[in-house]
Enzyme design. Structure first.
Site, PDB file in Angstrom:
ATOM      1  N   ILE A 152       0.810  -1.017  -0.003  1.00  0.00           N
ATOM      2  CA  ILE A 152      -0.133   0.357   0.334  1.00  0.00           C
ATOM      3  C   ILE A 152       0.894   1.004  -0.187  1.00  0.00           C
ATOM      4  O   ILE A 152       0.772   2.263  -0.885  1.00  0.00           O
ATOM      5  CB  ILE A 152      -0.687   0.187   1.394  1.00  0.00           C
ATOM      6  N   TYR A 153       2.321   0.994   0.780  1.00  0.00           N
ATOM      7  CA  TYR A 153       2.560   2.260   0.803  1.00  0.00           C
ATOM      8  C   TYR A 153       3.266   2.842  -0.572  1.00  0.00           C
ATOM      9  O   TYR A 153       3.591   3.243  -1.684  1.00  0.00           O
ATOM     10  CB  TYR A 153       4.460   2.069   1.035  1.00  0.00           C
TER      11      TYR A 153
END
Length: 316
Positions: free
Chosen positions: A52-53
C-alpha cells in the site's frame, strides 16, 4: 552493523531496518537512493515496505534501486499485504485471492522473483484465519516468499496464528511480528511481546521514535516541514500530552548527560529491548538516516535504561 536472527528462524538481518513508507511520495528517488546507499554501506540489510505504501510507488522505487545502486544480495526485502484503501476508506482483506494477487503485483513492482519476508499487514476479522495462513503456506511453497510474518496483531491473534502454523509439520512458521513500540508507546509489552517470546517470533518495532516526538523537536512548538506540521499532525496528539512531554524531557536529560542526541537515546532503548530484532527507521533524508545509523556503537548504561523504564511505565 551487528546482525541478529529473526526470532527462532534462520533469517539474519541488521539490527536496524530501513523503512520505505514515504518512498515515492514524500521521499523522492534521489533521497531514497542516498538513503539506501548509506544504509547498506553501514552494514544494514533489512528494508521494509508494503503493497500500500505510496499506492505502490515505494515498492517500485525500491525495485529500481535494487540492482542499480545495490545488489539483490545486499538487502533483505520485506513487504506486506492485506491492507489497502478503496474510495478513500481503509480496507482489510486477507482473503486468499486478494493477498496472493497482491504478492504477485509486489514482485513485479520490486522486480524480484521472491521477497525475503512477507507480512500480513493487519488482522482481518472477516476472513477465516486458516484461509489466510494457507495462502501464506502457498506463497512459501511456490518459492515466492522465503519467510512469513504478521503485523499489528494483538496478543491473542499473534499466539493463535503462530501456534496454528507450528501445530502441523510442513506449515511455514511465522517468523516475525511488526508492531508500534517506543518509549511513549509500550502497550505491546502487556500481551504482544509475551506472545511473540512464547512462540519464537522476532519483533520489528515501527515508529521507534514515537513518530518523531522522542527526538525532542516538538518541545517548543511544531517545526515547519515536520510530521507535526503536515497532514499527519493528528497522529502525534496522543504523544504530546503531559505524560509524553515528561518522557521526552527524561530522554533529553539522559542525552545531555551522555553527550548523545535524544534520537540516539530513544532508538538504542528500543533496539536493545528483550525480543526486539530490529527497529524500523523511516527517514525523510539521508542525513536523518545517518543520525540513526550513528547509534551502532552505542549502548545505554544500565542506570539510564532503568530510569527511562521507570518514567515511561514499566512493562516487564
Amino acid at each position: 552493523m551487528q546482525q541478529r536472527y529473526v526470532g527462532a528462524s534462520g533469517l539474519r538481518v541488521s539490527r536496524l531496518a530501513l523503512g520505505a513508507m514515504t518512498w515515492g511520495k514524500d521521499t523522492d528517488e534521489h533521497e531514497a537512493r542516498d538513503q539506501l546507499i548509506a544504509f547498506v554501506e553501514a552494514g544494514g540489510t533489512l528494508v521494509d515496505t508494503a503493497h500500500i505504501y505510496g499506492d505502490g510507488a515505494s515498492e517500485e522505487l525500491l525495485g529500481r534501486l535494487v540492482g542499480d545502486v545495490v545488489t539483490r544480495d545486499d538487502v533483505v526485502i520485506a513487504t506486506k499485504a492485506g491492507f489497502g484503501v478503496r474510495r478513500g476508506h481503509a480496507t482489510y482483506d486477507a482473503s486468499r485471492g486478494t493477498i496472493l494477487a497482491a504478492l504477485d503485483l509486489s514482485l513485479r513492482r520490486l522486480g524480484v522473483d521472491h521477497v525475503d519476508l512477507w507480512q500480513m499487514h493487519v488482522w482481518d476479522d472477516r476472513t477465516p484465519l486458516d484461509e489466510t495462513l494457507a495462502a501464506l503456506d502457498t506463497a512459501v511453497s511456490s518459492g515466492r516468499v522465503a519467510y512469513i510474518g504478521i503485523s499489528n496483531y494483538s496478543g491473542w491473534q499473534t499466539a493463535q496464528a503462530a501456534t496454528w502454523q507450528r501445530a502441523v509439520p510442513g506449515r511455514a512458521p511465522i517468523t516475525s511480528t511488526q508492531v508500534e513500540y517506543s518509549l511513549v508507546n509500550r502497550a505491546v509489552e502487556d500481551e504482544v511481546l509475551p506472545a511473540a517470546r512464547a512462540t519464537g517470533l522476532g519483533v520489528l518495532p515501527y515508529s521507534p521514535l514515537g513518530k518523531g516526538v522522542l527526538t525532542g523537536k516538538y518541545r517548543t512548538g511544531t517545526p515547519s516541514g515536520s510530521r507535526g506540521a503536515s497532514e499527519h499532525a493528528g497522529m502525534l496528539e496522543e504523544y504530546l500530552d503531559d505524560r509524553g512531554r515528561g518522557i521526552v524531557e527524561a530522554v533529553v536529560r539522559a542525552a545531555d548527560g551522555l553527550g548523545w542526541t535524544p534520537l540516539e537515546v530513544a532508538l538504542v532503548w528500543v533496539r536493545d529491548r528483550p525480543g526486539v530484532t530490529a527497529p524500523i527507521v523511516g527517514a525523510r533524508t539521508a542525513a536523518h538516516l545517518r543520525a540513526a545509523l550513528a547509534t551502532e556503537a552505542k549502548e545505554l548504561p544500565p542506570e539510564i535504561r532503568v530510569a527511562l523504564d521507570d518514567v515511561s511505565g514499566s512493562g516487564e
